[in-house]
Structures are given as structure tokens and as C-alpha cells.
Motif scaffolding. Structure first.
Motif, PDB file in Angstrom:
ATOM      1  N   PRO A 179       1.059  -1.311   0.065  1.00  0.00           N
ATOM      2  CA  PRO A 179       0.179  -0.111   0.327  1.00  0.00           C
ATOM      3  C   PRO A 179       1.028   1.272  -0.083  1.00  0.00           C
ATOM      4  O   PRO A 179       2.074   1.538   1.026  1.00  0.00           O
ATOM      5  CB  PRO A 179      -0.577   0.009   1.548  1.00  0.00           C
ATOM      6  N   ASP A 180       0.369   2.474  -0.793  1.00  0.00           N
ATOM      7  CA  ASP A 180       1.247   3.362  -0.965  1.00  0.00           C
ATOM      8  C   ASP A 180       1.189   4.199   0.293  1.00  0.00           C
ATOM      9  O   ASP A 180       1.997   4.518   0.496  1.00  0.00           O
ATOM     10  CB  ASP A 180       0.877   4.445  -1.485  1.00  0.00           C
ATOM     11  N   GLU A 181       0.309   3.874   1.573  1.00  0.00           N
ATOM     12  CA  GLU A 181       0.470   4.721   2.657  1.00  0.00           C
ATOM     13  C   GLU A 181       1.489   3.946   2.958  1.00  0.00           C
ATOM     14  O   GLU A 181       1.577   4.698   4.367  1.00  0.00           O
ATOM     15  CB  GLU A 181      -1.056   4.640   3.229  1.00  0.00           C
ATOM     16  N   VAL A 182       2.110   3.572   3.646  1.00  0.00           N
ATOM     17  CA  VAL A 182       2.835   2.561   4.377  1.00  0.00           C
ATOM     18  C   VAL A 182       4.607   2.752   3.791  1.00  0.00           C
ATOM     19  O   VAL A 182       5.414   2.111   4.265  1.00  0.00           O
ATOM     20  CB  VAL A 182       2.521   1.760   4.429  1.00  0.00           C
ATOM     21  N   ARG A 183       4.390   2.889   2.451  1.00  0.00           N
ATOM     22  CA  ARG A 183       5.687   3.373   1.763  1.00  0.00           C
ATOM     23  C   ARG A 183       6.513   4.598   2.561  1.00  0.00           C
ATOM     24  O   ARG A 183       6.027   5.591   3.205  1.00  0.00           O
ATOM     25  CB  ARG A 183       5.578   3.847   0.640  1.00  0.00           C
ATOM     26  N   GLN A 184       8.466   4.681   2.348  1.00  0.00           N
ATOM     27  CA  GLN A 184       8.841   4.889   3.698  1.00  0.00           C
ATOM     28  C   GLN A 184      10.327   5.196   2.169  1.00  0.00           C
ATOM     29  O   GLN A 184      10.423   6.512   2.541  1.00  0.00           O
ATOM     30  CB  GLN A 184       9.517   3.733   4.701  1.00  0.00           C
ATOM     31  N   ASP A 185      10.048   4.981   1.505  1.00  0.00           N
ATOM     32  CA  ASP A 185      12.077   5.387   0.699  1.00  0.00           C
ATOM     33  C   ASP A 185      11.103   6.638   0.194  1.00  0.00           C
ATOM     34  O   ASP A 185      10.548   7.240  -0.286  1.00  0.00           O
ATOM     35  CB  ASP A 185      11.402   4.457  -1.089  1.00  0.00           C
ATOM     36  N   PRO A 186      12.735   7.917   0.039  1.00  0.00           N
ATOM     37  CA  PRO A 186      12.312   9.038  -0.169  1.00  0.00           C
ATOM     38  C   PRO A 186      11.526   9.922  -1.452  1.00  0.00           C
ATOM     39  O   PRO A 186      11.224  10.527  -1.603  1.00  0.00           O
ATOM     40  CB  PRO A 186      13.697   9.849  -0.234  1.00  0.00           C
ATOM     41  N   THR A 187      12.116   8.261  -2.401  1.00  0.00           N
ATOM     42  CA  THR A 187      11.574   8.337  -4.242  1.00  0.00           C
ATOM     43  C   THR A 187       9.940   8.295  -4.413  1.00  0.00           C
ATOM     44  O   THR A 187       9.978   9.692  -4.667  1.00  0.00           O
ATOM     45  CB  THR A 187      12.349   7.164  -4.404  1.00  0.00           C
ATOM     46  N   PHE A 188       9.411   7.524  -3.388  1.00  0.00           N
ATOM     47  CA  PHE A 188       8.099   8.139  -3.489  1.00  0.00           C
ATOM     48  C   PHE A 188       7.564   9.226  -3.128  1.00  0.00           C
ATOM     49  O   PHE A 188       6.171  10.031  -3.671  1.00  0.00           O
ATOM     50  CB  PHE A 188       7.537   6.873  -2.718  1.00  0.00           C
ATOM     51  N   ARG A 189       7.652   9.858  -1.872  1.00  0.00           N
ATOM     52  CA  ARG A 189       7.783  11.182  -2.222  1.00  0.00           C
ATOM     53  C   ARG A 189       8.444  12.533  -2.669  1.00  0.00           C
ATOM     54  O   ARG A 189       7.303  13.318  -3.026  1.00  0.00           O
ATOM     55  CB  ARG A 189       7.963  11.575  -0.066  1.00  0.00           C
ATOM     56  N   ARG A 190       9.307  12.387  -2.814  1.00  0.00           N
ATOM     57  CA  ARG A 190      10.054  13.290  -3.802  1.00  0.00           C
ATOM     58  C   ARG A 190       9.422  13.220  -5.114  1.00  0.00           C
ATOM     59  O   ARG A 190       9.344  14.122  -6.178  1.00  0.00           O
ATOM     60  CB  ARG A 190      11.002  13.813  -4.155  1.00  0.00           C
ATOM     61  N   THR A 191       8.500  12.190  -5.808  1.00  0.00           N
ATOM     62  CA  THR A 191       8.496  12.395  -7.402  1.00  0.00           C
ATOM     63  C   THR A 191       7.029  12.229  -6.993  1.00  0.00           C
ATOM     64  O   THR A 191       5.970  12.086  -8.053  1.00  0.00           O
ATOM     65  CB  THR A 191       9.423  10.609  -7.642  1.00  0.00           C
ATOM     66  N   GLY A 192       6.325  12.390  -5.941  1.00  0.00           N
ATOM     67  CA  GLY A 192       4.656  12.957  -5.422  1.00  0.00           C
ATOM     68  C   GLY A 192       3.891  11.525  -6.414  1.00  0.00           C
ATOM     69  O   GLY A 192       3.103  11.387  -6.048  1.00  0.00           O
ATOM     70  N   GLY A 193       4.727  10.278  -6.215  1.00  0.00           N
ATOM     71  CA  GLY A 193       4.557   9.345  -6.059  1.00  0.00           C
ATOM     72  C   GLY A 193       4.488   8.202  -7.864  1.00  0.00           C
ATOM     73  O   GLY A 193       3.989   6.934  -7.405  1.00  0.00           O
ATOM     74  N   ALA A 194       5.450   9.387  -8.317  1.00  0.00           N
ATOM     75  CA  ALA A 194       5.613   8.572  -9.596  1.00  0.00           C
ATOM     76  C   ALA A 194       6.362   7.815  -9.756  1.00  0.00           C
ATOM     77  O   ALA A 194       5.865   6.657 -10.763  1.00  0.00           O
ATOM     78  CB  ALA A 194       6.109  10.090 -10.621  1.00  0.00           C
ATOM     79  N   HIS A 195       6.941   7.634  -8.457  1.00  0.00           N
ATOM     80  CA  HIS A 195       8.016   6.716  -9.193  1.00  0.00           C
ATOM     81  C   HIS A 195       7.190   5.338  -7.558  1.00  0.00           C
ATOM     82  O   HIS A 195       7.599   6.573  -6.380  1.00  0.00           O
ATOM     83  CB  HIS A 195       9.805   6.343  -8.989  1.00  0.00           C
ATOM     84  N   ARG A 196       7.715   4.649  -7.601  1.00  0.00           N
ATOM     85  CA  ARG A 196       6.723   4.071  -6.434  1.00  0.00           C
ATOM     86  C   ARG A 196       8.317   3.646  -5.717  1.00  0.00           C
ATOM     87  O   ARG A 196       7.837   3.906  -4.566  1.00  0.00           O
ATOM     88  CB  ARG A 196       6.689   1.894  -6.854  1.00  0.00           C
ATOM     89  N   GLY A 197       8.986   4.162  -6.162  1.00  0.00           N
ATOM     90  CA  GLY A 197      10.508   3.544  -4.886  1.00  0.00           C
ATOM     91  C   GLY A 197      11.010   1.931  -4.440  1.00  0.00           C
ATOM     92  O   GLY A 197       9.998   0.923  -4.964  1.00  0.00           O
ATOM     93  N   ARG A 198      11.742   2.069  -3.478  1.00  0.00           N
ATOM     94  CA  ARG A 198      12.315   0.614  -3.174  1.00  0.00           C
ATOM     95  C   ARG A 198      11.675  -0.162  -1.779  1.00  0.00           C
ATOM     96  O   ARG A 198      12.339  -1.032  -1.661  1.00  0.00           O
ATOM     97  CB  ARG A 198      14.359   0.727  -3.401  1.00  0.00           C
ATOM     98  N   ASP A 199      11.023   0.618  -1.475  1.00  0.00           N
ATOM     99  CA  ASP A 199      10.223  -0.641  -0.926  1.00  0.00           C
ATOM    100  C   ASP A 199       9.735  -2.294  -0.646  1.00  0.00           C
ATOM    101  O   ASP A 199       9.885  -3.211  -0.069  1.00  0.00           O
ATOM    102  CB  ASP A 199       8.952   0.570  -0.215  1.00  0.00           C
ATOM    103  N   GLY A 200       9.788  -2.212  -1.916  1.00  0.00           N
ATOM    104  CA  GLY A 200       8.917  -3.567  -1.845  1.00  0.00           C
ATOM    105  C   GLY A 200      10.170  -4.360  -2.435  1.00  0.00           C
ATOM    106  O   GLY A 200       9.629  -5.865  -2.290  1.00  0.00           O
ATOM    107  N   CYS A 201      11.436  -4.637  -2.188  1.00  0.00           N
ATOM    108  CA  CYS A 201      12.260  -5.074  -1.815  1.00  0.00           C
ATOM    109  C   CYS A 201      12.936  -5.189  -0.538  1.00  0.00           C
ATOM    110  O   CYS A 201      13.886  -6.375  -0.446  1.00  0.00           O
ATOM    111  CB  CYS A 201      13.349  -4.523  -3.342  1.00  0.00           C
TER     112      CYS A 201
END
Length: 560
Positions: free
Chosen positions: A415-437
Motif C-alpha cells: 500500500p502506498d500509505e506505508v511506503r517510506q522510500d524518499p523516492t516515492f515522496r519526492r516524485t509525488g508517487g510517480a515512482h513507487r521506490g524501493r520499499d518492495g524489495c
């Protein structure tokens, strides 16, 4: 496909060191094992699970950062390079981990993050309190802004995590002031490596951990320490992987020639602690650099010992693409007398059990989430097992990422609301980032948090499907991914594949085949099964042969 090339091991005339053929296992501390039940992995948890790694058959472990940090980027924002973040334990816990690993024959490599500090580092606190041009600010990259009132950033560089690579500070008198560079998050200000004080500080940090018994350092963003002196504008998209064409200029923030002077100095420090085949301490470059010849500069005889082969990680799942990258990599590192260092997954990329489940030719995604195209899990795992068996048969060193020995996929519906990678925040969610791995790995199918810790707590939620990947569901089960890894690592040692000789075999464009260490390795990338020679004795296979004894699609076999 031309498959007449031969790789002969090249060691620069020196006795090969342990690292030239080592299999090194990456531990992401917050997601490996949780001893105290707070939902975050820790050093005592790692120590308690070392027997798993010894049984698996790896040679060394690499620990991602465990230093004091506000955790703005999961510990890659270091506030103190000579301590342990209380979330992970104490210095005594680190000493015990190192000792217990060595007692099991495992060497220990720690992460070093020299491109930037945390904004909570005492140096940066001093810089904010000091005046422009002060010695404190000279440790970082501070510049006046552009425009009549300095309100525009000094140049157009963008952060790897999205958004501008510059943030403006408020001066001690309350007025808007200078800007500081952060190629990553704003909480990660870049250091100024033209400053002798910075260089001296990190030599001391190296000695601090070498004195505690570590066997080397994985160097974060090794290609980024030196910036082009004029900080020239760069109109291209900002990517940590430079990958520039030969006839195009290199980005002014990546792979500048001056980085090599730093690593020559560091190599002298490490060699003073031991440089023989058995006691050598090593430097490993995280350098997203192409082409292979440019990357090879980092592992010349007086610099680093290894450099991650990200071009290999990124290569398409086709026989021609794999042949090209393997050949190019071996030729480049042979030219400087260094081993090639193979890798398929780490804490920054989508796990290869999921990445390879996407259609061939799909650009590498920066994370996968709810609503994104989902990988084919069965195809991904099948290709991942084949890719791993191919990789472990290659001459050189190899890196494994925690959980890949279980066939663990990416958590692609986090879920997006639990993501912590700054990539997700700084791209406004355009990139999901690395939390999944980075989701905590499963040890026991029926235990709280799948055995990650003594409670149900987990800093990122684990998907229900992970019960089937738990270690206790795979240990001792013929054909399981865990037993595949364990068997391959044993055979790799027995046949000396890491220090061997690769000779390509003639094969169709949908097949890759070579010999090494008395074994023939064959990977079938095509849709049709491939027969083996009469009398072939299979010693390892990523998937069962068909009823006619042929190698099915997306499978690798080792045979005599």
C-alpha cells in the motif's frame, strides 16, 4: 551468435585473493531478523541467524548501514560513522556479530557512505550555524544562488530521488541564504571531496572499522564523490546510472576522474592491514558506470578490488544480450587484472524473481505497486532460478541479496500509505521506490511475522503469500529454491567455478552454453526444449528436464 570467445582468468600476476571468487550475501539489517520484537531488524537478530548463512555456503556478508541515523533514507543518511544506531543495537553488538561471523568462517563487509552525510551530522549542524565561506561550510557543497536576489538554485541539477538537487538555507540572522547540494534527499547533503579535512576524516573512519575487524567496505555511490569543478548545468534527465554513449560527455556529477585518487589512498590504508590472498581487506564499488571499460577503471591494481556489475543486472533476458554483457564484462576486467563481480538483486532494485516476470524488453521499473502492470510470478521465479544458476557458474565473484535464496519476489502490492522510500515522496508517487524489495523476509511459515521477530510487528507489511517462501517450508525439500542455491554454491566451490576458465560453446541464438571447471552450462532462453548431448550427466538444474530429457524454456543446467 559468435561464441568462439574464451575467457582465461587474469590476476595481474598476483596470487588471487579470497574476494576474486567469493560469494557475498547482502544483509539489509532492518529487514533480516528482529531480536527484540519492535518490528525492525537488528544486529543481535543477524547474529542469531548466522548459522543459516554458513549452511547456505556463502563466503562473506555485507551489511547495509547500521550507523546512527535519523533514517530519512533507511540509514544511508549517516549522522555518526563510528557508532551504531540504537534501533539496531550497540557497538558491542557489532563486535559480537563480527566475532561470531568469523567463528563460522564468514567475512564481514560493512557499508561506507562517503558521498553525503545526514543533515543531522555534527558537521552539517556546524555549517548551518556558520557564515558563508567558513571552514565549516567548505566541508559541503554550498553555493550562492542565481538571480539578483540568489533565489534560484546554483544550477539545474536534479536529485536522483526527484526534485531539485539544491536546498536553500536560512542564515543565522534569519535571512534566506546559500544553497547546498544534495544529489539524493535534502536530508543528505553532499560532502566536498576537494576538502582535505573530508579526506582525512574518512581515512580515520576506515581505520576505526578495520581496527574492529571488518574485512572491507562496500562504498556507496562510489562514482559520485567528485563533481565537475564548474558545476555546469546538465540538461539530461538525472539518473544514478550514467550509461552515456561513448561520443557524449559524462554527467558533471558522476564518474569524474578525480574519484580515483581517493581510492588509491584508501587502498594503501587497507593494504596496511593485510593484502595477502587470505587476510586482504577489500573495497567494493557501487558505481553505476557504463561502459564496462569505464567501470574497470575502479578496479585497477592500486584501487578497488570489486565493482558491482550493474550492466549485467540490467541486461535483457535473451541469449544475445546475456552473451554480450558477459563477454564485455570479462574482457574489461581482465584488461586490468581484476575479477568480474556479478549481481542480480540488491536493496535498490526490483527483485529479479519479479523483474524477470515482466515482458522481455520492459524498462527496469523503479518499484512496482498497486495498479501497476504486475509480473508473472511463475515465469519470474522460473527465470530467476535459471539466471542465478547461470550467474553462479561464471568466473569471478557473485553477490546475493537476502531472501533471493528463498525465491522471494518483490512485494508488488505494498500500500502506498506505508511506503517510506524518499523516492516515492519526492516524485509525488510517480515512482513507487524501493520499499518492495526491502520487506522483512520470512523464516517460519506459521510464526508471527513469519519468524522475522518474536511478535507480529514488521516495519513494512509482509504479504500473506510469503508463507510459501519461508525457509522452514523449503529446507530439505528437493527442488526448492533454497536447496537449489545451497547445491549450486557447494558445486561452485567443488569445481572452482569462481576461479575458472569460461569457454563458449557453439549454440543457437536462443541458447547460451559454455564450459567452466569441468562442467558445461546451458541456458535455454527459447520457447522450445533443447536436447543435451548423448551421455550428458546433469549435476544441477534450475527446472526438471522434460520426459525426453530435454532442457525446457527458461532453464539452466550444469552437466558433465
Amino acid at each position: 551468435m559468435n561464441t568462439n570467445a574464451t575467457h582465461q582468468e587474469a590476476t595481474g600476476g598476483a596470487t588471487p585473493g579470497w574476494w576474486t571468487e567469493a560469494v557475498i550475501y547482502q544483509i539489509y539489517p532492518r529487514s533480516f531478523a528482529d531480536a527484540d520484537g519492535d518490528g525492525v531488524g537488528d544486529l543481535p537478530g543477524i547474529t542469531a541467524r548466522l548459522d543459516h548463512l554458513a549452511d547456505l555456503g556463502v563466503d562473506a556478508i555485507w551489511l547495509s548501514p547500521f550507523y546512527p541515523s535519523p533514517q530519512a533514507d533507511a540509514g544511508y543518511d549517516v549522522a555518526d560513522y563510528r557508532g551504531v544506531e540504537p534501533l539496531f543495537g550497540t557497538l558491542s553488538d557489532a563486535d559480537r556479530l563480527i566475532a561470531e561471523a568469523k567463528a563460522r568462517g564468514l567475512r564481514v563487509i560493512v557499508d561506507l557512505v562517503p558521498n553525503h552525510t545526514s543533515s543531522a551530522h555534527v558537521w552539517f549542524t556546524e555549517a548551518l550555524a556558520a557564515a558563508p565561506g567558513s571552514a565549516a561550510r567548505q566541508r559541503y557543497v554550498f553555493r550562492d544562488g542565481r538571480g539578483p536576489d540568489g533565489a534560484e538554485p546554483p544550477n539545474d541539477w536534479q536529485s536522483v530521488f526527484g526534485g531539485p538537487a539544491w536546498s536553500r538555507v536560512t542564515e543565522p540572522d534569519g535571512r534566506p541564504g546559500q544553497w547546498y547540494l544534495h544529489l539524493f534527499d535534502s536530508a543528505q547533503p553532499d560532502l566536498n571531496w576537494d576538502n582535505p579535512e573530508v579526506r582525512a576524516e574518512f581515512v580515520d573512519v576506515l581505520r576505526f572499522w578495520l581496527d574492529r575487524g571488518v574485512d572491507g567496505f562496500r562504498v556507496d555511490v562510489a562514482h559520485g564523490l567528485i563533481k565537475q569543478a564548474d558545476l555546469a548545468d546538465w540538461q539530461e534527465p538525472q539518473e544514478i546510472l550514467s550509461g552515456q554513449e561513448v561520443d557524449k560527455p559524462r554527467p558533471p556529477m558522476w564518474d569524474q576522474d578525480g574519484v580515483h585518487d581517493i581510492y588509491r589512498q584508501w587502498r594503501q590504508v587497507l593494504d596496511s592491514y593485510g593484502s595477502s590472498a587470505e587476510d586482504g581487506r577489500i573495497l567494493v564499488a557501487e558505481a553505476w558506470v557504463e561502459p564496462a571499460e569505464r567501470l574497470a577503471r575502479y578496479v585497477r591494481p592500486d584501487e578497488m578490488h570489486q565493482a558491482f556489475n550493474f550492466e549485467y543486472l540490467l541486461a535483457a533476458w535473451t541469449a544475445p544480450a546475456q552473451y554480450a554483457v558477459i563477454t564485455r564484462s570479462l574482457e574489461a576486467t581482465d584488461a586490468v587484472g581484476a575479477p568480474t563481480t556479478w549481481v542480480l538483486s540488491n536493496h535498490d532494485v526490483v527483485r529479479h524473481a519479479s523483474r524477470l516476470g515482466l515482458p522481455i524488453g520492459t524498462p527496469r521499473p523503479n518499484g512496482i505497486g498497486i495498479g501497476d502492470p504486475q509480473p508473472d510470478a511463475a515465469v519470474g521465479l522460473r527465470r530467476a532460478r535459471a539466471a542465478t544458476l547461470l550467474m553462479l557458474a561464471l568466473p569471478g565473484s557473485a553477490y546475493l541479496y537476502q531472501g533471493e535464496e528463498l525465491g522471494l519476489p518483490e512485494h508488488t502490492t505494498l500500500p502506498d500509505e506505508v511506503r517510506q522510500d524518499p523516492t516515492f515522496r519526492r516524485t509525488g508517487g510517480a515512482h513507487r521506490g524501493r520499499d518492495g524489495c526491502r520487506v522483512p523476509i520470512p523464516w517460519e511459515a506459521d510464526a508471527p511475522s513469519y519468524g522475522f521477530g518474536p511478535t507480529d510487528a514488521s516495519w513494512l507489511p509482509q504479504p500473506p503469500s510469503w508463507a510459501e517462501y519461508a525457509l522452514d517450508r523449503q529446507r530439505g525439500v528437493p527442488g526448492s529454491t533454497y536447496e537449489l542455491y545451497r547445491g549450486a554454491l557447494r558445486l561452485r566451490r567443488e569445481h572452482g567455478l569462481g576461479r575458472g576458465t569460461l569457454r563458449w560453446q557453439e549454440s543457437p541464438d536462443t541458447v547460451l552454453s559454455f564450459t567452466n571447471g569441468g562442467l558445461t552450462v546451458l541456458t535455454n532462453f527459447g520457447p522450445d526444449p533443447v536436447p543435451l548431448p548423448a551421455g550428458a550427466q546433469v549435476v544441477q538444474a534450475s527446472a526438471p528436464l522434460d520426459d525426453a530429457g530435454r532442457v525446457p524454456t527458461d532453464a539452466t543446467v550444469w552437466y558433465r
